[in-house]
Design a protein around this motif. Structure first.
Motif, short mmCIF file in Angstrom:
data_model
loop_
_atom_site.label_atom_id
_atom_site.label_comp_id
_atom_site.label_asym_id
_atom_site.label_seq_id
_atom_site.Cartn_x
_atom_site.Cartn_y
_atom_site.Cartn_z
N LEU A 158 58.06 51.37 -47.10
CA LEU A 158 57.45 51.87 -48.33
C LEU A 158 56.89 53.27 -48.14
CD1 LEU A 158 55.62 48.59 -49.42
CD2 LEU A 158 57.54 49.66 -50.60
N VAL A 159 56.22 53.47 -47.03
CA VAL A 159 55.66 54.80 -46.76
C VAL A 159 56.77 55.82 -46.60
CG1 VAL A 159 54.34 56.16 -45.09
CG2 VAL A 159 53.53 53.89 -45.78
N ARG A 160 57.82 55.44 -45.88
CA ARG A 160 58.96 56.35 -45.66
C ARG A 160 59.59 56.76 -47.00
NH1 ARG A 160 60.87 53.55 -41.75
NH2 ARG A 160 62.37 52.30 -42.94
N ILE A 161 59.76 55.78 -47.88
CA ILE A 161 60.37 56.07 -49.20
C ILE A 161 59.47 56.99 -50.01
CG2 ILE A 161 61.07 55.04 -51.39
CD1 ILE A 161 61.80 52.49 -49.73
N MET A 162 58.19 56.66 -50.10
CA MET A 162 57.28 57.45 -50.91
C MET A 162 57.05 58.84 -50.34
SD MET A 162 56.84 55.62 -53.46
CE MET A 162 55.76 56.80 -54.26
N SER A 207 59.27 60.57 -48.93
CA SER A 207 60.46 61.33 -49.30
C SER A 207 60.50 61.61 -50.81
CB SER A 207 61.71 60.54 -48.89
OG SER A 207 62.84 61.04 -49.52
N ARG A 208 60.12 60.61 -51.64
CA ARG A 208 60.30 60.73 -53.09
C ARG A 208 59.05 61.19 -53.84
NH1 ARG A 208 64.99 57.67 -54.09
NH2 ARG A 208 64.92 58.48 -56.23
N GLN A 254 59.92 49.42 -59.98
CA GLN A 254 61.20 48.72 -59.80
C GLN A 254 62.10 49.45 -58.80
OE1 GLN A 254 62.26 45.90 -60.73
NE2 GLN A 254 60.64 45.29 -62.14
N GLN A 255 62.15 50.78 -58.94
CA GLN A 255 63.02 51.54 -58.03
C GLN A 255 62.50 51.49 -56.60
OE1 GLN A 255 63.92 55.43 -59.46
NE2 GLN A 255 65.45 55.84 -57.89
N GLU A 314 64.73 50.07 -53.51
CA GLU A 314 65.04 50.89 -52.33
C GLU A 314 64.49 50.25 -51.06
OE1 GLU A 314 64.65 55.05 -52.28
OE2 GLU A 314 65.21 55.33 -54.38
N CYS A 315 63.34 49.63 -51.16
CA CYS A 315 62.76 48.95 -49.99
C CYS A 315 63.63 47.78 -49.57
CB CYS A 315 61.35 48.49 -50.31
SG CYS A 315 60.53 47.68 -48.92
#
Length: 1310
Positions: free
Chosen positions: A680-684, A686-687, A693-694, A698-699
């Motif tokens: 979750l941290v990695r995705i956020m 980056s984004r 929902q997205q 992605e997670c």
């Protein structure tokens, strides 16, 4: 006067000239005129039209001539065409219609030439339809519109007759359907609306009726055979007489009625549906099902669903069996059942994967069905254990010493590979990893691993499947153990160099790295004095090696060998460190209580109870417990059991087992929470900003390769993470600023400037600055990662997808950025990569291995497209790979010396041949070299059979071997090459060549007839069951299709059939009728009419004989004085037999009867009395006097006959038999029979030529020869020289004549 100074031609005067020419044309069309127009006549008519068109008004008659042109055509139709069509129906009507359409085209062609000047000027200026179009329109409006329904219905009726197995005139149908096409003059509307639509409706209706009967009557395999046959026949119909544009929609209709409508009924057939076929391993039927349904849009979906259901049910049966078996057993027996469960699941996967590869040709839908089915039951809890745990235990059992699986090295590696494949279906891969790591640690620490190579092998496979991170700890454990052994060697050296540091006993210490190994429970054990010294000595040594590392002692993993001094004998005790610590306490005390031991060792109750149970209540009672019960309590006391003994000198005392499953699962759950947090941290990071929902999707996508994270759990974790976004105040301030700047009145309305600034900021930062600077680096990095993945390394696919999505999205709807900045480079790199690989593989690998690698590469490239490349790249990327791996090395691959196509065919490598087809049929013209080599190979095989027959000097087995050869390679064409037309054509061409060779002096037509005769006659060499005979006869008929001289076969077969019938040599009448029926279906009614007449004739002859017997009974005076059987035959049906005017003796026509009247007769006497030719008489006398049975004595006694010989009855002749048969010397009738066939061919050519010319009236030499060959080729291949000779003969007999101006044109006279 006209423009040339000549007298003007009046319309009536000019038209009368035209009427003369038109009348002659009509006469020619009706077949009453002998000669066509010569050049002089043509010029008169053309000039007349020209003059009438170029005159000045009012003598310019172009408009009137144009109208008259149409009127004369319409008049001819009313007077001649309509009467000829009325009163005719069905086939006769069609023949007349075709004739009239053909004549009409000839008429329009001639009239267009006469009126050609109109076309050149008047028609163009007046925007009128050209003369040809106007002429054809007349026929369409008057004849076609009236006759189209009758013609359509008649054609459809004939098509249905052919579908029912009747023989029809296909050439007639082709001509009628061509009319439907041609009448549209370039448009297909008339064909489609007036014929095709009705034909398709009738086809649907026909096959709907058939399907509704067949689905009830036949099993699933039989139904599919019929459906496949129907589809093939419909394709044939398109190729023979329907228009090619009808093929797709016609086949769709047939597929819909035969397959789509009844899909579920067919698949769910009770005793023969898909589940039964899968259960009974019916490979051919399952392959046929794929061939039929994969051509239908979404046709394979119900097949895939039922396949999935069946595999799921099979898997659930295994789950239930394991549950039941474990429920009925306990302990090791339950473990064995769990092991058996995994083994059975692997076997199940092997079985159905083979179906997917071989029967369903690796179809993605079926692959997906297999994957979903296994994912379904491979993630169930089986007897309290997850499949991840069972798979880890199964691997452990294979890899450890003394496991239940006693397998060879090759089988172990193969099984481990299957375990890794099965792991792909398990969602909780992290749980498998933890269980496997736990078991691996025990194998390594306690030296239970059977083979280090196998350990490394499975880790390599797991790394390829799940990535480097998955196996990093396990690889670290193996490395750790190697370092630990080196460390132990250094410790031994240290002890040798420092005798004062000796621990007083043998000591082995294994130093491990904390991060790699599972977490083991440690405690502050208060060691006995003997052990404390050991620990101190090793600490001193370790500090000399490193001072920055801290040692944590895991006593639970240690083992000790203690010598127990018992009264009867000393025994060596092998036990854990904790157990040894307990026993050593009894060196200083005879009796200790529970609390004493706990206090001295500083152990928890849980651990101490386990230790004391193992020493006082288990198999080996080293301690005596008071009170003597089966459990340990804090009030118990213990003393050393000095009277203990055992038959062994060395025993191992195990600790009671502890179920660590719960702890492993808890550890995995804890790790999962950390992994979800990290994702979750990695995705956020980056984004920055992302919707709920997205973020969840992605997670899940990132973590799904290792485990399935539940949404609820993810929600809980999300609630614990702080998202840094703009607060409401900041957002409203920015929004209000933009609003105010955009709503002010000019010149203070800055909407346009703000829009430009918005674009400029993004364009400058993203496209100009970021994208342009980084695109090359990003592209190269992506390509590098892709190449790493191609080499088997694990990469971050989600990262690649995001980068490649950037290349796509940066174009904002255009794909130019993606194609120019990324795709072109990846394609070049892909070509280079696979070019290098292919150049190595083509040298190192066999053809099957090379194809396996090529197929795997193509599969992985398609996976790459589905995972991270754009879908538009798939076609061109796969094409590049196909080119480098297959197209470039096609010939080298096919011609591999020990493993090429010929070797695969010879060794019956069905799977490899199927794979070859799968690989090459997707390449443009890729199958052509395969088909050519297939053809060469089959040719060489056939040539061997021909040579064998020549060398053996007899050809009895030749036909049988050729049929077997055909069966073998036809099976390859159907099962391996998917009934591809190229391979069918290759097989056809080969057998057409070899089936028309002369073999050991005999034609194949003769050999085939002899083969049939041997099978059908009594006492033949072929002793076969009725079913096998029927099957063989079917193959003979198929084989006959390759023989060009079918008329020669017919004559030889008729000759042999006559002998079987006349001399009662036929073994079975049903088989005789069966082959005639098959021949009739294949070659037409005319082919078998004489043979059928012979069988009917013999039935009538038997009735006639019965009437003759009744006649003799009623007329005693008419008795012939002996038994007399007479077979009366009809001349036309039977072969021509030689007859002679034999003078009969008084009592009977036989040579021997002459000796009733004379004792001795000369050759001349016998010839005179019987009136026989020398040739016949010599054969008769040789059979009676010079053969095995000498009924007559010949003088002189020689082996040959002359006209001076004398004969007398041999009254002393005798034989052991009471009844003997005296055969005549054999006469080779082959030459005579071939001569008769050649004569019949001349008559057939004459008849064909006359038939063609009678229909066409005037025809060129080349076209006449071609049409004659086309008509006769179904029976034999006519020689062009012979046709030319027969044409000359017909000219001499006044059937034909040459055109005076063109000798290559012929006219019909008769």
């Amino acid at each position: 006067m006209n423009m040339y100074g000549k007298e003007c031609i009046k319309f009536d005067e000019g038209w009368s000239i035209m009427e003369t020419g038109i009348s002659k044309l009509k006469t020619i069309l009706e077949g009453n005129e002998e000669t066509s127009f010569n050049s002089e006549e043509y010029m008169v008519l053309y000039t007349n039209i020209y003059n009438m068109c170029v005159q000045k008004s009012p003598y310019e008659y172009s408009q009137q001539l144009y109208e008259k042109y149409k009127e004369c055509i319409q008049e001819y139709i009313r007077i001649m065409v309509f009467p000829s069509l009325r009163g005719k129906h069905n086939e006769f009507m069609l023949r007349e219609l075709v004739k009239r359409w053909s004549n009409h085209k000839v008429m329009v062609r001639w009239l267009s030439r006469f009126f050609h000047y109109l076309d050149r000027y008047f028609v163009n200026r007046s925007s009128l339809p050209p003369l040809k179009e106007a002429g054809l329109t007349c026929f369409r409006d008057l004849v076609y519109e009236e006759m189209k329904l009758k013609a359509r219905d008649a054609v459809i009726t004939m098509i249905n007759q052919e579908r029912e197995g009747e023989q029809i005139d296909r050439a007639l149908l082709k001509n009628v359907i061509d009319m439907f096409v041609e009448i549209g003059m370039g448009s297909m509307d008339y064909y489609e609306n007036d014929f095709q639509d009705a034909m398709l409706i009738d086809t649907s209706s026909y096959y709907s009726r058939k399907a509704s009967n067949w689905i009830v009557k036949y099993s699933c395999p039989d139904y599919m055979l019929k459906a496949e046959e129907c589809l093939n026949k419909e394709k044939d119909r398109v190729s023979y007489y329907l228009h090619s544009s009808s093929e797709t929609i016609l086949l769709e209709k047939v597929q819909n009625e035969l397959l789509v409508v009844h899909t579920n009924q067919l698949l769910e057939k009770e005793h023969s549906g898909l589940c039964i076929l899968l259960k009974n391993d019916k490979v051919d039927d399952i392959s046929r099902m794929h061939r039929l349904f994969h051509k239908i849009s979404k046709g394979l979906e119900p097949v895939a669903n039922m396949f999935k259901q069946h595999v799921s049910s099979e898997g659930m049966v295994l789950v239930q069996q394991a549950e039941d078996a474990v429920g009925n057993k306990a302990g090791n027996a339950a473990g064995a059942q769990e092991q058996a469960f995994v083994r059975k699941v692997i076997e199940l996967h092997d079985k159905y994967l083979a179906y997917v590869n071989n029967c369903f040709f690796n179809d993605t839908l079926i692959h997906k069905a297999l994957k979903e089915a296994f994912e379904g039951f491979c993630n169930k809890v089986v007897a309290g254990s997850s499949c991840a745990e069972l798979l880890a235990s199964y691997s452990d059992d294979i890899l450890k010493k003394g496991g239940s699986q006693k397998l060879s090295d090759e089988v172990i590696e193969e099984t481990l590979e299957k375990v890794v494949i099965l792991l792909a279906y398990i969602s909780d891969k992290d749980l498998f990893a933890e269980f496997y790591r736990k078991k691996l640690s025990r194998r390594l620490l306690f030296d239970r691993s059977a083979n280090d190579d196998h350990e490394r092998f499975i880790l390599t496979k797991l790394k390829q499947q799940c990535g480097a991170q998955f196996t990093s700890k396990m690889e670290g454990m193996i490395t750790d153990l190697t370092l630990a052994k080196e460390n132990q060697n250094h410790f031994q050296d240290y002890l040798s160099d420092n005798p004062s540091a000796s621990p007083g006993m043998d000591l082995t210490v294994t130093v491990l790295t904390t991060g790699f190994w599972p977490v083991y429970k440690s405690s502050d054990l208060r060691l006995p004095a003997e052990m404390v010294k050991c620990v101190e000595v090793f600490k001193e040594f370790y500090q000399t090696k490193t001072k920055s590392r801290k040692l944590t002692w895991i006593y639970s993993l240690g083992t000790c060998n203690i010598k127990g001094n018992f009264e009867q004998k000393p025994i060596e005790l092998v036990m854990g460190t904790y157990q040894a610590a307990v026993l050593l306490l009894f060196n200083d005390a005879d009796r200790l209580s529970y609390l004493d031991i706990k206090t001295q060792l500083n152990l928890a109750d849980e651990d101490l109870v386990r230790l004391l149970l193992s020493l006082s209540c288990a198999k080996y009672k080293i301690l005596n417990k008071t009170p003597n019960t089966r459990s340990v309590s804090p009030n118990d006391s213990f003393e050393f059991n000095s009277k203990f003994t055992d038959r062994m000198r060395r025993i191992k005392i195990p600790l009671p087992s502890v179920d660590e499953k719960k702890k492993v699962v808890e550890d995995v759950e804890k790790d999962r929470r950390y992994n979800i947090d990290a994702s979750l941290v990695r995705i956020m990071k980056s984004r920055k900003v992302l919707g709920y929902q997205q973020l969840v999707m992605e997670c899940v996508e990132q973590l799904s390769p290792m485990f399935k994270s539940g949404i609820t759990k993810l929600e809980n974790i999300l609630e614990g993470i702080e998202e840094t976004q703009f607060d409401g105040e900041e957002y409203m301030m920015l929004y209000t600023t933009i609003f105010n700047m955009s709503t002010q009145k000019p010149p203070y309305d800055y909407s346009q400037q703000l829009y430009e600034k918005y674009k400029e900021s993004f364009d400058k930062y993203i496209k100009s600055k970021v994208y342009q600077e980084l695109k090359s680096k990003a592209r190269d990095a992506v390509i590098t990662l892709i190449d790493q993945e191609r080499e088997g390394e694990q990469i971050d696919r989600a990262l690649l997808k995001n980068v490649i999505d950037m290349f796509v999205e940066i174009g904002m709807g255009s794909m130019d950025y993606y194609k120019n900045d990324f795709q072109d480079a990846i394609l070049i790199d892909t070509s280079a990569y696979y070019s290098r690989k292919a150049s190595n593989w083509i040298v190192e690998d066999s053809c099957p291995d090379y194809m396996l690698k090529a197929e795997e590469c193509l599969r992985k490239e398609r996976e790459r497209v589905s995972h991270y490349l754009h879908s538009s790249s798939e076609k061109i990327l796969v094409k590049k790979v196909q080119h480098e791996l297959l197209a470039v090395y096609t010939n080298q691959l096919l011609e591999k010396e020990q493993s090429g196509l010929c070797t695969l065919l010879r060794d019956d490598k069905v799977e490899d041949l199927s794979r070859m087809y799968r690989l090459f049929h997707n390449i443009s013209k890729g199958l052509e070299p395969v088909a050519n080599m297939f053809k060469q190979h089959v040719s060489s095989e056939a040539m061997v059979l021909v040579q064998q027959a020549e060398d053996a000097d007899h050809n009895k087995a030749f036909v049988k071997k050729m049929i077997e050869l055909h069966d073998k390679y036809l099976a390859y064409v159907i099962n391996c090459f998917f009934s591809n037309s190229l391979f069918h054509m290759a097989l056809k061409e080969v057998f057409e060549v070899f089936c028309n060779k002369v073999v050991a002096g005999s034609s194949t037509a003769e050999l085939l007839a002899s083969y049939c005769d041997d099978m059908l006659k009594k006492g033949g060499s072929e002793k076969l069951r009725d079913e096998v005979i029927e099957e063989t006869l079917e193959k003979v008929i198929k084989f006959l299709a390759y023989i060009s001289d079918k008329d020669l076969f017919a004559e030889f077969y008729r000759k042999k059939l006559s002998r079987r019938l006349l001399f009662d040599q036929s073994a079975n009448d049903d088989h005789e009728r069966s082959i005639l029926t098959k021949l009739k279906q294949k070659c037409g009614a005319q082919f078998t009419s004489n043979m059928e007449g012979m069988i009917t004739d013999l039935t009538l002859a038997k009735e006639n004989q019965n009437h003759f017997q009744e006649y003799l009974s009623n007329n005693q005076a008419a008795s012939p004085g002996m038994e007399l059987n007479v077979t009366v035959l009809t001349t036309g049906y039977w072969p021509v037999y030689k007859s002679s005017d034999m003078s009969l003796p008084a009592e009977m026509a036989a040579v021997l009867l002459l000796f009733n009247e004379a004792d001795k007769l000369s050759y001349s006497d016998i010839k005179t009395q019987l009136n026989l030719a020398d040739e016949d008489l010599v054969r008769l006398l040789q059979s009676l006097s010079c053969s095995k049975y000498k009924i007559l004595n010949k003088n002189p006694n020689t082996r040959s006959l002359s006209r001076n010989d004398y004969f007398e009855f041999n009254s002393k002749f005798t034989d052991k038999m009471m009844r003997i048969k005296i055969p005549l010397p054999h006469v080779d009738e082959k030459k005579k029979l071939v001569d008769n066939v050649e004569k019949d061919r001349c008559y057939s050519i004459d008849a064909s030529l006359v038939r063609i010319m009678k229909s066409r009236k005037i025809l060129g030499y080349q076209q006449l020869v071609m049409e004659c060959i086309e008509q006769l080729s179904p029976m034999f291949k006519p020689d062009v020289k012979l046709i030319k000779k027969r044409i000359e003969g017909l000219i001499v007999r006044d059937y034909l004549e040459r055109d005076a101006t063109n000798p290559n044109m012929f006219k019909y006279l008769a």
